[in-house]
Design an enzyme around this catalytic site. Structure first.
Site, PDB file in Angstrom:
ATOM      1  N   ASP A 222      -1.817 -41.826  34.474  1.00  0.00           N
ATOM      2  CA  ASP A 222      -1.360 -40.579  35.095  1.00  0.00           C
ATOM      3  C   ASP A 222      -1.015 -40.832  36.559  1.00  0.00           C
ATOM      4  OD1 ASP A 222      -0.918 -38.007  35.944  1.00  0.00           O
ATOM      5  OD2 ASP A 222      -2.748 -37.180  35.091  1.00  0.00           O
ATOM      6  N   HIS A 318       6.529 -34.871  27.751  1.00  0.00           N
ATOM      7  CA  HIS A 318       6.088 -34.464  29.090  1.00  0.00           C
ATOM      8  C   HIS A 318       6.755 -35.302  30.180  1.00  0.00           C
ATOM      9  CE1 HIS A 318       3.337 -32.806  32.084  1.00  0.00           C
ATOM     10  NE2 HIS A 318       3.136 -34.046  32.529  1.00  0.00           N
TER      11      HIS A 318
END
Length: 410
Positions: A222, A318
């Site tokens: 991330d 995403h």
């Protein structure tokens, strides 16, 4: 040896730029007699500067422990009280970031971090929209603090959102971070009281053989797409420039922080196969590389199709939807903490991400990206936005200044 003397000897070597660190301490703890304080390792002795063009904790690498706290000014408290509070807070932050006791060596420090070094402690301060009303400074409230629009994934708890003042604490040692939290909470009285508090964590420094992008609680790498300080337009994206309106000069060199408590529905997520999880994100779980191929830092090939003619990175992935290429170049510097607050009333893990993003203008950073995600992100069924805040974070304090002085004494 006193703590101050110990820190002085540990931090004297190899001081350059923003970070001061002792060398040669990474081999582990040396054996000491019980009456001797333990020598600081590199992690413990690393010190970041309080004073500077920007506040610490914005471009600082992810820290192992974090506390996010919002305060409201008490009824009757105004601009004068806020200025006195910011002066006290700045003094405490400066001392703690240098590895000194919160009271400058007096008898009232809690002693929680008595035998620790600075441990990369950072303290960052911001002002919410309502702060300007409470201090009669509405004329100096910048347009970037206009309320965020609602999003379909919002399930916001008003009691854990917003606030007059916001404090971000980060450190690479849990006790150092907690010591800063307690010290700042004590200094808040009698001007302000806690509105909400959230506690987070990241991987500890040294836990991997070499530095790498963090993982979140879904196990995904991330932060790969973050703008880099080496990018030519990094400052333009992250920091507020000197403007043409003198009313907002106090914010030059500062930034806007969007803070979101995002609960991850881990029980549902973990039912998916790894292959399906990768389709939702658009990146390989193992190393963060895009599904179009390469390594983590390889640019995504958003047009690449597989043998079946379908896009390798799905159109609702995403990573695709949030990419600058799909948002007219909109980008923000994400600097989150994970959190785990036990088991929720429905019996599932109350865990997820304390999402913090930094940008020069949230209407050109966070808002357009979140609007795009709101319209069809494959990750949306597995997350829930439960709290939100938007804060204007002033530029760094110069020597002899406190944070926010240029606003509060304007």
């Amino acid at each position: 040896m006193s703590r101050r003397r110990l820190l002085g000897s540990a931090g004297a070597a190899g001081a350059t730029g923003l970070v001061l660190g002792a060398t040669g301490g990474a081999t582990g703890f040396a054996a000491t007699r019980p009456e001797e304080p333990a020598a600081l390792t590199t992690v413990g002795s690393t010190r970041l500067m309080f004073h500077g063009k920007h506040q610490p904790g914005i471009t600082t690498p992810l820290q192992a422990r974090g506390h996010l706290v919002a305060f409201d000014l008490v009824p009757g408290a105004g601009r004068k009280d806020a200025a006195a509070l910011m002066r006290r807070w700045s003094d405490v932050a400066r001392l703690l970031m240098a590895g000194e006791p919160a009271d400058g060596g007096g008898a009232h420090d809690t002693g929680i971090a008595l035998d620790a070094g600075p441990s990369s402690l950072t303290v960052t301060f911001g002002f919410g929209r309502t702060f300007f009303e409470r201090t009669d400074l509405v004329a100096h409230r910048p347009p970037g603090l206009d309320p965020l629009p609602p999003f379909s994934s919002d399930h916001l708890d008003a009691k854990r959102s917003d606030g007059d003042l916001w404090v971000q604490i980060g450190a690479d040692d849990a006790l150092v971070a907690f010591h800063a939290l307690r010290s700042l909470q004590k200094e808040a009285a009698p001007a302000a009281r806690v509105r909400w508090q959230m506690n987070g964590f990241n991987r500890s420094p040294g836990a991997t053989a070499q530095p790498m992008t963090a993982r979140n609680l879904m196990g995904q790498v991330d932060g790969t797409g973050n703008p880099k300080p080496t990018d030519s337009d990094f400052d333009q994206r992250v920091f507020v420039p000197v403007g043409t309106d003198a009313r907002y000069d106090w914010l030059a060199g500062g930034s806007y922080a969007v803070v979101r408590r995002i609960r991850m529905l881990l029980d549902d997520w973990e039912k998916l196969s790894v292959q399906r999880q990768e389709q939702v994100i658009g990146r390989r779980k193992k190393d963060g590389a895009p599904l179009s191929g390469g390594t983590e830092t390889t640019a995504m090939d958003l047009d690449k199709a597989g043998p079946d003619g379908k896009l390798v990175i799905p159109d609702n992935a995403h990573a695709r939807i949030s990419s600058p290429e799909k948002n007219s170049g909109a980008a923000m510097l994400r600097r989150p903490f994970s959190y785990h607050d036990g088991i929720a009333t429905d019996g599932t893990a109350d865990a997820g991400l304390l999402f913090i993003c930094w940008q020069a203008d949230p209407l050109r950073g966070f808002v357009p990206v979140q609007r795009k995600l709101d319209r069809g992100d494959a990750l949306s069924p597995f997350i829930r936005h439960e709290a939100s805040g938007l804060f204007a974070v002033p530029g760094g304090a110069a020597e002899g200044e406190y944070v926010g002085q240029r606003l509060l004494e304007s």
